[in-house]
Design an enzyme around this catalytic site. Structure first.
Site, short mmCIF file in Angstrom:
data_model
loop_
_atom_site.label_atom_id
_atom_site.label_comp_id
_atom_site.label_asym_id
_atom_site.label_seq_id
_atom_site.Cartn_x
_atom_site.Cartn_y
_atom_site.Cartn_z
N SER A 127 0.83 -1.21 0.00
CA SER A 127 0.00 0.00 0.00
C SER A 127 0.86 1.25 0.00
CB SER A 127 -0.89 0.00 1.24
OG SER A 127 -1.49 1.26 1.45
N TYR A 152 -2.28 -0.40 9.99
CA TYR A 152 -2.50 -0.94 8.65
C TYR A 152 -1.22 -0.80 7.83
CZ TYR A 152 -4.05 -1.20 3.80
OH TYR A 152 -4.17 -1.52 2.47
#
Length: 335
Positions: A127, A152
């Protein structure tokens, strides 16, 4: 290819499975159909995939070690694309345990399955959030990413480190893909485009964080899928020029590689909202709010390595991509 795609009922997973199936590959799609967002939309995505002869679905949670290993034993996967993850930066602040279970424990099971199953190439989703406190723009895969600001992001960085270790120890070819703000038809209901479209059509206010001064490298789903399919077919090799005295984070002496997949264009959130308003023919009621914990004010992808290695550069402008999303949204929800 005989491909395992995890997160197959998800936004990117659905589109990727469909592309692989259209290319003539066999696909096993894994998903646990969790309730992080509407299970109904996940089931609707799957119903379309079931129309293809060479698609099989496995309802499995990656944290279930026995079930994952059994799946690898039953299928001789040539390639694995791991898209399954507990997503969402803000949600990770409230529910950190979910991220550890799926993104770390679950990913370790994928790595073990690939190792013992003789998989020829593992492609996995990272990501843009891994860039964290980095401010040198555009974000380059050749820069260190050691300062994530959400759990995350930390789990995605951990996936890159775990994959490199397996690549080095066991010779497992691994490629990590840092996605930049993916949007488009069948998109996630928790993402800005979906939330804004729904709220504007319903005459409800939208939350505009960082007082609208956020900038994102919005990347249309078809561009993401084109990049992933090209990279899946390109097995990484060791970088013969890798220097341990000046280590390049994007490659290794092992068969390992990291790429950004982004539009190579940063757009202010205010402009993004304007395009949505133009497409809907309706103005948004805006609630301006401060930057949220875990969010970064700007993302911008350097995609030079992607262009050099697979000859592809994402290029869909938001005016085109948002129009296609809204066309899908109106059709899907009969608006």
């Amino acid at each position: 290819m005989n491909i395992l795609v995890t997160g197959a009922a998800g936004f990117i997973g659905y589109h990727l499975c469909r592309r692989f199936l259209k290319m003539g590959h066999s696909v096993v799609g894994l998903d646990n159909l969790n309730a992080y967002y509407s299970v109904h939309i996940k089931q609707d995505r799957l119903s379309q995939l079931h129309e293809y002869e060479h698609f099989q679905f496995a309802k499995i949670d990656l944290a279930d070690k026995k079930a994952v290993f059994k799946l690898f034993q039953e299928h001789d996967f040539s390639h694995v694309v791991n898209l399954a993850a507990q997503a969402g930066v803000r949600y990770s602040i409230e529910n950190p345990g979910a991220y550890v279970e799926t993104n770390l424990v679950g990913f370790s099971h994928i790595l073990e399955g690939c190792r013992h199953g003789g998989v020829r190439h593992l492609v996995f989703a990272s990501s843009s959030s891994v860039y964290g406190l980095n401010t040198n723009m555009p974000f380059s895969v050749h820069n260190n990413v050691d300062h994530p600001i959400s759990l995350y992001a930390a789990t995605k960085k951990s996936n890159e480190l775990m994959a490199h270790t397996y690549s080095y120890l066991y010779g497992l070819p691994c490629t990590g893909l840092r996605f930049f703000t993916v949007y488009g038809p069948w998109g996630r209901p928790d993402m800005a485009l979906f939330l804004f479209t729904k709220a504007i059509l319903e005459g409800k206010p939208i939350s505009v964080f960082n007082h609208g001064k956020m900038r994102r490298d919005f990347t249309y789903i078809d561009d993401i899928i084109e990049g992933v399919t090209r990279i899946t077919g390109r097995t990484p090799t060791a970088n013969p020029h890798w220097d341990s005295n000046a280590p390049d984070p994007s490659s290794s002496v092992a068969p390992y590689k990291i790429y950004n997949i982004g539009n190579n264009n940063t757009v202010e959130l205010g402009r993004f909202i304007e395009v949505i308003e133009d497409q809907l023919g309706k103005k948004a009621e805006k609630q301006y709010l401060p930057l949220q914990p875990g969010d970064v004010p700007m993302t911008f992808a350097d995609v030079d390595d992607l262009i050099a290695d697979v000859g592809f550069k994402p290029s869909t402008p938001i005016e085109v991509g948002i129009a296609k999303f809204i066309e899908w949204y109106r059709d899907y929800f009969h608006v």
